[in-house]
Design a protein around this motif. Sequence first.
Motif, mmCIF file in Angstrom:
data_model
loop_
_atom_site.group_PDB
_atom_site.id
_atom_site.type_symbol
_atom_site.label_atom_id
_atom_site.label_comp_id
_atom_site.label_asym_id
_atom_site.label_seq_id
_atom_site.Cartn_x
_atom_site.Cartn_y
_atom_site.Cartn_z
ATOM 1 N N TRP A 190 -25.213 13.557 24.707
ATOM 2 C CA TRP A 190 -24.135 13.623 25.999
ATOM 3 C C TRP A 190 -23.559 14.896 26.106
ATOM 4 O O TRP A 190 -23.350 15.109 27.440
ATOM 5 N N ARG A 191 -23.550 15.953 25.243
ATOM 6 C CA ARG A 191 -23.012 17.060 25.561
ATOM 7 C C ARG A 191 -24.297 17.802 26.540
ATOM 8 O O ARG A 191 -23.740 18.530 27.561
ATOM 9 N N ALA A 192 -25.438 17.501 26.194
ATOM 10 C CA ALA A 192 -26.541 17.903 26.941
ATOM 11 C C ALA A 192 -26.519 17.496 28.527
ATOM 12 O O ALA A 192 -26.464 18.210 29.264
ATOM 13 N N ASN A 193 -26.147 16.076 28.501
ATOM 14 C CA ASN A 193 -26.155 15.746 29.812
ATOM 15 C C ASN A 193 -25.044 16.176 30.853
ATOM 16 O O ASN A 193 -25.154 16.481 31.918
ATOM 17 N N LEU B 134 -24.802 19.139 34.561
ATOM 18 C CA LEU B 134 -23.991 19.065 35.887
ATOM 19 C C LEU B 134 -23.483 20.319 36.310
ATOM 20 O O LEU B 134 -23.156 20.701 37.589
ATOM 21 N N LEU B 135 -23.307 21.278 35.219
ATOM 22 C CA LEU B 135 -22.998 22.513 35.482
ATOM 23 C C LEU B 135 -23.943 23.637 35.596
ATOM 24 O O LEU B 135 -23.842 24.845 36.005
ATOM 25 N N ASP B 136 -25.020 23.077 35.658
ATOM 26 C CA ASP B 136 -26.589 23.938 35.579
ATOM 27 C C ASP B 136 -27.355 23.132 36.287
ATOM 28 O O ASP B 136 -28.743 23.113 35.501
ATOM 29 N N PRO B 137 -27.343 22.906 37.497
ATOM 30 C CA PRO B 137 -28.366 21.993 38.175
ATOM 31 C C PRO B 137 -29.647 22.683 38.355
ATOM 32 O O PRO B 137 -30.806 21.938 38.404
ATOM 33 N N ASP B 138 -29.802 23.937 38.475
ATOM 34 C CA ASP B 138 -31.113 24.449 38.770
ATOM 35 C C ASP B 138 -31.665 25.042 37.476
ATOM 36 O O ASP B 138 -32.821 25.790 37.280
ATOM 37 N N LEU B 139 -31.024 24.903 35.998
ATOM 38 C CA LEU B 139 -31.477 25.070 34.897
ATOM 39 C C LEU B 139 -31.480 26.754 34.282
ATOM 40 O O LEU B 139 -32.005 27.113 33.590
ATOM 41 N N LYS C 297 -13.634 19.191 41.781
ATOM 42 C CA LYS C 297 -13.280 18.792 40.517
ATOM 43 C C LYS C 297 -14.274 18.429 39.181
ATOM 44 O O LYS C 297 -13.891 18.121 38.115
ATOM 45 N N VAL C 298 -15.642 18.836 39.603
ATOM 46 C CA VAL C 298 -16.662 18.803 38.920
ATOM 47 C C VAL C 298 -16.396 19.577 37.484
ATOM 48 O O VAL C 298 -16.405 18.869 36.370
ATOM 49 N N PRO C 299 -16.122 20.928 37.598
ATOM 50 C CA PRO C 299 -15.924 21.526 36.229
ATOM 51 C C PRO C 299 -14.798 20.954 35.284
ATOM 52 O O PRO C 299 -15.128 20.884 34.083
ATOM 53 N N GLU C 300 -13.784 20.328 36.230
ATOM 54 C CA GLU C 300 -12.822 19.651 35.192
ATOM 55 C C GLU C 300 -13.117 18.381 34.528
ATOM 56 O O GLU C 300 -13.019 18.448 33.335
ATOM 57 N N TYR C 301 -13.905 17.611 35.390
ATOM 58 C CA TYR C 301 -14.433 16.562 34.843
ATOM 59 C C TYR C 301 -15.255 16.675 33.558
ATOM 60 O O TYR C 301 -15.427 16.070 32.616
ATOM 61 N N VAL C 302 -16.154 17.656 33.950
ATOM 62 C CA VAL C 302 -17.271 18.126 32.856
ATOM 63 C C VAL C 302 -16.571 18.735 31.655
ATOM 64 O O VAL C 302 -17.167 18.485 30.375
ATOM 65 N N GLY C 303 -15.615 19.531 31.743
ATOM 66 C CA GLY C 303 -14.978 19.938 30.702
ATOM 67 C C GLY C 303 -14.158 18.969 29.535
ATOM 68 O O GLY C 303 -14.412 18.926 28.413
ATOM 69 N N LYS C 304 -13.918 17.966 30.478
ATOM 70 C CA LYS C 304 -13.158 16.962 29.671
ATOM 71 C C LYS C 304 -14.317 16.058 28.935
ATOM 72 O O LYS C 304 -13.945 15.750 27.800
ATOM 73 N N ALA C 305 -15.500 15.948 29.703
ATOM 74 C CA ALA C 305 -16.274 14.970 29.131
ATOM 75 C C ALA C 305 -16.853 15.907 28.011
ATOM 76 O O ALA C 305 -17.293 15.315 26.661
#
Length: 210
Positions: free
Chosen positions: A117-120, A124-129, A89-97
């Motif tokens: 906050w968009r950066a933060n 979460l979708l790019d943990p290894d940068l 569900k991470v991508p879904e939650y990040v998308g809404k955030a």
Amino acid sequence: VLKEKGEVDRAITEYEKAIKLDPSKISIYKDIASSLSKEGKPAAAGYLLQKYIDLAENEETSDFLQMGSYYYRAAGTASKSEDEAEKAKVPEYVGKADAAFAKVIELAPDSYQGYYWRANANTLLDPDLSKGLANPYYEKMIEIITGEGNGQYQSQLVEGYRYLSIFNLYRFDASKKAEDKDKAKSYAEKVLELNPEDGTAKQILEYVSQ
């Protein structure tokens, strides 16, 4: 009663029925969202705050910022879960955030908060940068904060500079380009100007100076 018993989905259904009977009481959504957040149910809190926003007469920056923070917390929790279904569900939650924080930028383009906050959220979708998804938002946040020149928000600046330093260090490791190395060094130096004891920045400077 259902909420207190932990039956959150059923409780939300009943709240929605109540609001349909008396639409003037939409503030209930906001109140219960806050309560659910405190009880460790940020995704449900985000859902209810969205219901409030959909029915409210005016769009308030603070509401979108709060909703985004709920979904950001939900994404962070899901990313650490051992339950694969929850982690999915991470991508879904990040998308809404991300959408909520994008609305903050739309309503308050001169505020650093939406970009921060968009950066933060995108980290979460790019943990290894490797994708640099947060880069443009940290860069804009830095531009706004440094442009104000009032000495506030130093911790946000340190966070942004540190992130960009690490990102460019990883790029340098992959590319061996002097440009990436110089950027990593420059951002690390900016971190140390604000926080001379920052261990990560010290390590980066030591590495790129070899």
